[in-house]
Design an enzyme around this catalytic site. Structure first.
Site, PDB file in Angstrom:
ATOM      1  N   LYS A   1       5.199   0.411 -15.098  1.00  0.00           N
ATOM      2  CA  LYS A   1       4.272   0.494 -13.960  1.00  0.00           C
ATOM      3  C   LYS A   1       3.302   1.630 -14.220  1.00  0.00           C
ATOM      4  O   LYS A   1       3.661   2.621 -14.865  1.00  0.00           O
ATOM      5  CB  LYS A   1       5.040   0.775 -12.667  1.00  0.00           C
ATOM      6  CG  LYS A   1       4.279   0.426 -11.417  1.00  0.00           C
ATOM      7  CD  LYS A   1       4.339  -1.053 -11.137  1.00  0.00           C
ATOM      8  CE  LYS A   1       3.566  -1.466  -9.918  1.00  0.00           C
ATOM      9  NZ  LYS A   1       3.857  -2.859  -9.549  1.00  0.00           N
TER      10      LYS A   1
ATOM     11  N   ASP B   1      -2.453  -4.330  -9.504  1.00  0.00           N
ATOM     12  CA  ASP B   1      -1.525  -3.999  -8.420  1.00  0.00           C
ATOM     13  C   ASP B   1      -2.408  -3.575  -7.247  1.00  0.00           C
ATOM     14  O   ASP B   1      -3.576  -3.972  -7.183  1.00  0.00           O
ATOM     15  CB  ASP B   1      -0.558  -2.883  -8.886  1.00  0.00           C
ATOM     16  CG  ASP B   1       0.631  -2.708  -7.952  1.00  0.00           C
ATOM     17  OD1 ASP B   1       1.470  -3.610  -7.896  1.00  0.00           O
ATOM     18  OD2 ASP B   1       0.711  -1.672  -7.263  1.00  0.00           O
TER      19      ASP B   1
ATOM     20  N   GLY C   1      -2.838 -11.634   4.076  1.00  0.00           N
ATOM     21  CA  GLY C   1      -3.687 -11.316   2.924  1.00  0.00           C
ATOM     22  C   GLY C   1      -3.448 -12.310   1.820  1.00  0.00           C
ATOM     23  O   GLY C   1      -3.127 -13.479   2.074  1.00  0.00           O
TER      24      GLY C   1
ATOM     25  N   ALA D   1      -0.981 -12.738  -0.419  1.00  0.00           N
ATOM     26  CA  ALA D   1       0.345 -13.358  -0.463  1.00  0.00           C
ATOM     27  C   ALA D   1       0.628 -14.170   0.808  1.00  0.00           C
ATOM     28  O   ALA D   1       0.979 -15.356   0.727  1.00  0.00           O
ATOM     29  CB  ALA D   1       1.403 -12.271  -0.657  1.00  0.00           C
TER      30      ALA D   1
HETATM   31  P1  NAD Z   1      -3.319  -7.847   0.878  1.00  0.00           P
HETATM   32  O1  NAD Z   1      -3.935  -6.522   0.964  1.00  0.00           O
HETATM   33  O2  NAD Z   1      -4.107  -9.002   0.360  1.00  0.00           O
HETATM   34  O3  NAD Z   1      -2.790  -8.303   2.341  1.00  0.00           O
HETATM   35  C1  NAD Z   1      -2.045  -7.487   3.172  1.00  0.00           C
HETATM   36  C2  NAD Z   1      -2.061  -8.087   4.575  1.00  0.00           C
HETATM   37  O4  NAD Z   1      -1.227  -7.306   5.429  1.00  0.00           O
HETATM   38  C3  NAD Z   1      -3.438  -8.118   5.234  1.00  0.00           C
HETATM   39  O5  NAD Z   1      -3.587  -9.316   5.967  1.00  0.00           O
HETATM   40  C4  NAD Z   1      -3.358  -6.943   6.230  1.00  0.00           C
HETATM   41  O6  NAD Z   1      -4.211  -7.122   7.361  1.00  0.00           O
HETATM   42  C5  NAD Z   1      -1.922  -7.040   6.627  1.00  0.00           C
HETATM   43  N1  NAD Z   1      -1.426  -5.806   7.235  1.00  0.00           N
HETATM   44  C6  NAD Z   1      -1.711  -4.520   6.921  1.00  0.00           C
HETATM   45  N2  NAD Z   1      -1.078  -3.695   7.772  1.00  0.00           N
HETATM   46  C7  NAD Z   1      -0.370  -4.484   8.597  1.00  0.00           C
HETATM   47  C8  NAD Z   1       0.503  -4.235   9.685  1.00  0.00           C
HETATM   48  N3  NAD Z   1       0.753  -2.996  10.106  1.00  0.00           N
HETATM   49  N4  NAD Z   1       1.062  -5.292  10.300  1.00  0.00           N
HETATM   50  C9  NAD Z   1       0.805  -6.562   9.904  1.00  0.00           C
HETATM   51  N5  NAD Z   1      -0.003  -6.850   8.901  1.00  0.00           N
HETATM   52  C10 NAD Z   1      -0.582  -5.832   8.262  1.00  0.00           C
HETATM   53  O7  NAD Z   1      -1.981  -7.654   0.031  1.00  0.00           O
HETATM   54  P2  NAD Z   1      -1.127  -8.743  -0.731  1.00  0.00           P
HETATM   55  O8  NAD Z   1      -1.562  -8.829  -2.133  1.00  0.00           O
HETATM   56  O9  NAD Z   1      -1.065  -9.989   0.109  1.00  0.00           O
HETATM   57  O10 NAD Z   1       0.299  -8.028  -0.749  1.00  0.00           O
HETATM   58  C11 NAD Z   1       1.139  -8.021   0.405  1.00  0.00           C
HETATM   59  C12 NAD Z   1       2.538  -7.608  -0.016  1.00  0.00           C
HETATM   60  O11 NAD Z   1       3.013  -8.502  -1.007  1.00  0.00           O
HETATM   61  C13 NAD Z   1       2.621  -6.200  -0.656  1.00  0.00           C
HETATM   62  O12 NAD Z   1       3.878  -5.639  -0.319  1.00  0.00           O
HETATM   63  C14 NAD Z   1       2.598  -6.493  -2.127  1.00  0.00           C
HETATM   64  O13 NAD Z   1       3.211  -5.468  -2.891  1.00  0.00           O
HETATM   65  C15 NAD Z   1       3.403  -7.781  -2.169  1.00  0.00           C
HETATM   66  N6  NAD Z   1       3.155  -8.543  -3.385  1.00  0.00           N
HETATM   67  C16 NAD Z   1       1.955  -9.136  -3.602  1.00  0.00           C
HETATM   68  C17 NAD Z   1       1.744  -9.826  -4.790  1.00  0.00           C
HETATM   69  C18 NAD Z   1       0.443 -10.525  -5.059  1.00  0.00           C
HETATM   70  O14 NAD Z   1       0.360 -11.225  -6.084  1.00  0.00           O
HETATM   71  N7  NAD Z   1      -0.545 -10.431  -4.203  1.00  0.00           N
HETATM   72  C19 NAD Z   1       2.765  -9.897  -5.750  1.00  0.00           C
HETATM   73  C20 NAD Z   1       4.002  -9.303  -5.491  1.00  0.00           C
HETATM   74  C21 NAD Z   1       4.182  -8.616  -4.284  1.00  0.00           C
END
Ligand code: NAD
Length: 406
Positions: free
Chosen positions: A103, A143, A217, A219
């Site tokens: 990482k 990330d 978001g 995911a």
């Molecule tokens: P993102 O930034 O695209 O989306 C995050 C979402 O969470 C947004 O809709 C935001 O408005 C919402 N949010 C923020 N604060 C909040 C709260 N207090 N209550 C409710 N919703 C809230 O991020 P992402 O890429 O979708 O990642 C989300 C999670 O998934 C993270 O923990 C990330 O580590 C994990 N993840 C993502 C991926 C990927 O490929 N995108 C891979 C593995 C793990």
């Protein structure tokens, strides 16, 4: 309060006790192979030079090259990067991927940099670290607050510094630059395969299965969309500005359009307003935290009434909450399995780059489905065999793969 790395070591200890790891095995798994700290001078648009601190943790490469994203965030710490590289080691091994764990991170608020400064920072990170990277050494990816464009700059800089073409040095690239089909929604798609397996085990029928998704978001929104296309009933969804609830189900395609124009899912017509805390407490069949870490804690775990939880976010359940939910009999599909679709397709991208192939979306989806469902089945069986949670079972499966090879 424990640091992330202390939490990670607690998890290792619990799994180690179940597996009766030797002291030597435990010692080897409790330390990263190396953590490199670099300082990156960036000539800012103002004419001043600013120094940024970056890290790359290479935890374990017994199963293959180190693999893990690079995060740009003001909260990055040495301890956090080390913990995240441990969890990547577990995630890759739990999925049976031929990859180790790593990482990276830079302490920076990327929103305060111009595009030119961001590019200089990204190229500077690689200038300091390129000797430790390569498709057969260590393969970074995007990330938090890094993306395909940044990966493109980094690959270019790596090839300039090393004087060789190596498209597999980094994944998460745009498709036009050697990226893989499906990568954009791979995490959600992998989670969907887990939901299908979970449904089979628990006898859930899509039309009768209620689901709440926290976070809309990358995911969470793809997850809600694909599940609703498959007939599951998404009854609640939220983002940072609030949530919406409709017991009869929400039209996710229309909601996505609404979010695009209004910037949030809040106030979507024909739904009731719901807070993020209320969403977590809904009596649904599957609760999917897909936003932040540590949202299910010792304070609210008693109030959770969902039958099962699928952790699409990283670390949404604190260790104390995990114990409480476990006692309540709530099945949790842990993050190291539920959101591993992303790293699995990253692995496919790396494999395509090494062999010079480009797989169609159908091929990628079929390989992803096989990998996710195989890992799910294996982890489920391990959990039944040892009478342990799926989280502990995922650790046991992962550590067994590593110690066997060690
Ligand atoms: P993102 O930034 O695209 O989306 C995050 C979402 O969470 C947004 O809709 C935001 O408005 C919402 N949010 C923020 N604060 C909040 C709260 N207090 N209550 C409710 N919703 C809230 O991020 P992402 O890429 O979708 O990642 C989300 C999670 O998934 C993270 O923990 C990330 O580590 C994990 N993840 C993502 C991926 C990927 O490929 N995108 C891979 C593995 C793990």
């Amino acid at each position: 309060m424990n640091t992330p790395f202390q939490n990670a070591m607690e998890q290792l200890k619990k799994a180690g006790e179940i597996m009766k790891l030797t002291e030597e095995q435990f010692a080897r798994l409790s330390h990263p192979d190396r953590v490199i700290e670099v300082s990156i001078p960036v000539l800012m648009d103002s004419g001043e030079t600013q120094i940024f601190i970056g890290y790359r943790a290479q935890y374990n490469n017994v199963l293959g090259p180190y693999k893990g994203g690079i995060r740009y965030h003001w909260g990055v710490t040495y301890d956090e990067v080390k913990a995240l590289s441990f969890w990547m080691t577990i995630k890759c091994a739990a999925l049976g991927l031929p990859l180790g764990g790593g990482k990276g991170g830079v302490i920076v608020d990327p929103k305060k940099l111009s595009k030119h400064e961001l590019e200089q920072l990204s190229r500077g990170y690689v200038q300091k670290l390129w000797r430790y990277l390569g498709s057969d050494i260590d393969v970074p990816a995007p990330d938090v607050y890094t993306n395909g464009e940044i990966m493109g700059w980094m690959r270019d800089e790596f090839e300039k510094c090393s004087g060789k073409k190596d498209p597999g040095v980094i994944t998460g690239k745009p498709v036009s630059e050697g990226g893989s089909e499906v990568r954009e929604y791979a995490t959600a798609q992998g989670g969907v395969y887990c939901v299908e397996e979970l449904s089979e085990k628990k006898g859930f029928i899509p039309e009768n299965t209620t689901i709440a998704v926290q976070g809309f978001g990358n995911a969470g929104s793809y997850m809600a969309e694909i599940l609703s296309q498959k007939g599951y009933r998404i009854v609640a969804v939220s983002d940072s500005k609030g949530g919406v609830y409709a017991p009869e189900g929400i039209n996710i395609a229309t909601l996505k359009e609404y979010k695009r124009t209004h910037g949030s899912v809040a106030n979507f017509p024909d739904t009731q307003h719901i807070s993020n805390e209320e969403l977590l407490q809904l009596p649904v069949d599957i609760l999917i935290p897909a936003a932040l870490e540590s949202v299910i804690t010792a304070e609210n775990a008693e109030k959770i009434t969902a039958r099962t939880i699928l952790e699409l976010a990283n670390g949404p359940t604190t260790p104390e909450a995990d114990e409480i939910l476990s006692k309540k009999g709530i099945v949790i599909v842990p993050d190291v399995l539920a959101n591993a679709g992303g790293v699995t397709v990253s692995c496919f991208e790396w494999q395509q780059n090494i062999t010079g192939e480009h797989w169609t979306a159908e091929v990628v989806l079929s390989k992803l489905e096989t990998a996710m469902k195989h890992a799910f089945g294996d982890i489920w069986n391990t959990s039944e065999e040892y009478h342990i949670s799926l989280r502990k079972a995922a650790f046991v499966r992962a550590i067994k793969q590593i110690t066997d090879k060690m």
